[in-house]
Write a protein that holds these residues in place. Structure first.
Motif, mmCIF file in Angstrom:
data_model
loop_
_atom_site.group_PDB
_atom_site.id
_atom_site.type_symbol
_atom_site.label_atom_id
_atom_site.label_comp_id
_atom_site.label_asym_id
_atom_site.label_seq_id
_atom_site.Cartn_x
_atom_site.Cartn_y
_atom_site.Cartn_z
ATOM 1 N N SER A 233 0.815 -1.207 0.000
ATOM 2 C CA SER A 233 0.000 0.000 0.000
ATOM 3 C C SER A 233 0.849 1.259 0.000
ATOM 4 C CB SER A 233 -0.930 0.005 1.216
ATOM 5 O OG SER A 233 -0.199 0.002 2.427
ATOM 6 N N PHE A 234 2.148 1.081 0.081
ATOM 7 C CA PHE A 234 3.052 2.223 0.111
ATOM 8 C C PHE A 234 3.371 2.709 -1.287
ATOM 9 C CE2 PHE A 234 4.592 -0.253 3.978
ATOM 10 C CZ PHE A 234 3.745 0.431 4.833
ATOM 11 N N SER A 235 3.713 3.956 -1.398
ATOM 12 C CA SER A 235 4.077 4.524 -2.682
ATOM 13 C C SER A 235 5.477 4.079 -3.075
ATOM 14 C CB SER A 235 3.999 6.049 -2.633
ATOM 15 O OG SER A 235 4.930 6.571 -1.702
ATOM 16 N N ILE A 236 5.735 4.080 -4.369
ATOM 17 C CA ILE A 236 7.034 3.688 -4.887
ATOM 18 C C ILE A 236 7.907 4.916 -5.034
ATOM 19 C CG2 ILE A 236 8.265 2.718 -6.854
ATOM 20 C CD1 ILE A 236 5.862 0.917 -7.339
ATOM 21 N N SER B 193 6.942 6.401 4.741
ATOM 22 C CA SER B 193 6.844 7.722 5.342
ATOM 23 C C SER B 193 8.002 8.545 4.812
ATOM 24 C CB SER B 193 6.883 7.633 6.871
ATOM 25 O OG SER B 193 8.176 7.285 7.328
ATOM 26 N N THR B 194 8.134 9.741 5.339
ATOM 27 C CA THR B 194 9.222 10.593 4.897
ATOM 28 C C THR B 194 10.587 10.064 5.320
ATOM 29 O OG1 THR B 194 8.949 11.987 6.861
ATOM 30 C CG2 THR B 194 7.779 12.651 4.876
ATOM 31 N N VAL B 195 10.609 9.155 6.289
ATOM 32 C CA VAL B 195 11.871 8.637 6.798
ATOM 33 C C VAL B 195 11.956 7.117 6.771
ATOM 34 C CG1 VAL B 195 12.304 10.640 8.247
ATOM 35 C CG2 VAL B 195 11.019 8.707 9.164
ATOM 36 N N THR B 196 10.920 6.439 6.300
ATOM 37 C CA THR B 196 10.905 4.981 6.297
ATOM 38 C C THR B 196 10.757 4.446 4.880
ATOM 39 O OG1 THR B 196 9.866 4.968 8.483
ATOM 40 C CG2 THR B 196 9.828 2.914 7.242
ATOM 41 N N PHE B 197 11.712 3.612 4.470
ATOM 42 C CA PHE B 197 11.721 3.037 3.128
ATOM 43 C C PHE B 197 11.918 1.530 3.210
ATOM 44 C CE2 PHE B 197 13.156 7.373 2.903
ATOM 45 C CZ PHE B 197 12.479 7.900 1.812
ATOM 46 N N TYR B 198 11.364 0.819 2.233
ATOM 47 C CA TYR B 198 11.489 -0.634 2.166
ATOM 48 C C TYR B 198 11.963 -1.039 0.780
ATOM 49 C CZ TYR B 198 8.680 -0.531 6.435
ATOM 50 O OH TYR B 198 8.208 -0.288 7.701
ATOM 51 N N PRO B 199 13.168 -1.613 0.683
ATOM 52 C CA PRO B 199 13.692 -2.038 -0.618
ATOM 53 C C PRO B 199 13.314 -3.482 -0.951
ATOM 54 C CG PRO B 199 15.403 -2.236 1.024
ATOM 55 C CD PRO B 199 14.193 -1.713 1.744
ATOM 56 N N TYR B 200 13.030 -3.728 -2.219
ATOM 57 C CA TYR B 200 12.695 -5.071 -2.679
ATOM 58 C C TYR B 200 13.391 -5.351 -3.998
ATOM 59 C CZ TYR B 200 9.071 -5.364 0.882
ATOM 60 O OH TYR B 200 8.394 -5.415 2.085
ATOM 61 N N TRP B 201 13.701 -6.628 -4.192
ATOM 62 C CA TRP B 201 14.347 -7.092 -5.411
ATOM 63 C C TRP B 201 13.458 -8.069 -6.158
ATOM 64 C CZ3 TRP B 201 19.007 -5.274 -7.128
ATOM 65 C CH2 TRP B 201 19.799 -4.584 -6.205
ATOM 66 N N GLY B 202 13.534 -8.021 -7.479
ATOM 67 C CA GLY B 202 12.855 -9.008 -8.295
ATOM 68 C C GLY B 202 13.604 -10.325 -8.270
ATOM 69 N N GLN B 203 13.007 -11.357 -8.867
ATOM 70 C CA GLN B 203 13.613 -12.683 -8.842
ATOM 71 C C GLN B 203 14.748 -12.843 -9.844
ATOM 72 O OE1 GLN B 203 10.874 -11.955 -10.495
ATOM 73 N NE2 GLN B 203 10.789 -13.153 -12.388
ATOM 74 N N GLY B 204 14.873 -11.922 -10.762
ATOM 75 C CA GLY B 204 15.900 -11.980 -11.787
ATOM 76 C C GLY B 204 15.399 -12.628 -13.058
#
Length: 120
Positions: free
Chosen positions: A28-31, A102-113
């Protein structure tokens, strides 16, 4: 749970083209930032191209003028158009998407390749 699904890889002859896609779902978070990396076995993963939320792009010197990164915010998708492919472009390509909670919280994700092979 967040899913990043990559597609578009395959075998192509030198000088040919491919378009990679990476679609994100389950958040639900923005990219925020989106990028493409590639990795050859035994070597470090390297940045190929990146694009900011504002549309600013950056490219590795080795792909400038040949690759184009773009994003479709409505579809939560990042693309990599790969033209004039060379054998040295052969690698596993990974998409990277950083979500902003949020303005200070980020979550990184990777694709499977996805495998890209450039060969005659």
């Amino acid at each position: 749970q967040v899913h990043l699904v990559e597609s578009g890889g395959g075998l192509v002859q030198p000088g040919g083209s491919l378009r990679l896609s990476c679609a994100a779902s389950g958040s639900s978070f923005s990219i925020n930032h989106m990028a493409w990396y590639r990795q050859i076995p035994g070597e470090q993963r390297e940045l190929v191209a990146g694009i900011t939320s504002g549309g600013t792009t950056n490219y590795a010197d080795s792909v400038k003028g040949r690759f184009t990164i773009s994003r479709d915010n409505a579809k939560n998708t990042v693309y990599l158009q790969m033209n004039s492919l060379k054998p040295e472009d052969t690698a596993v390509y990974y998409c990277y998407i950083k979500f902003r909670a949020s303005t200070v919280t980020f979550y990184p994700y990777w694709g499977q390749g996805t495998q890209v092979t450039v060969s005659s």
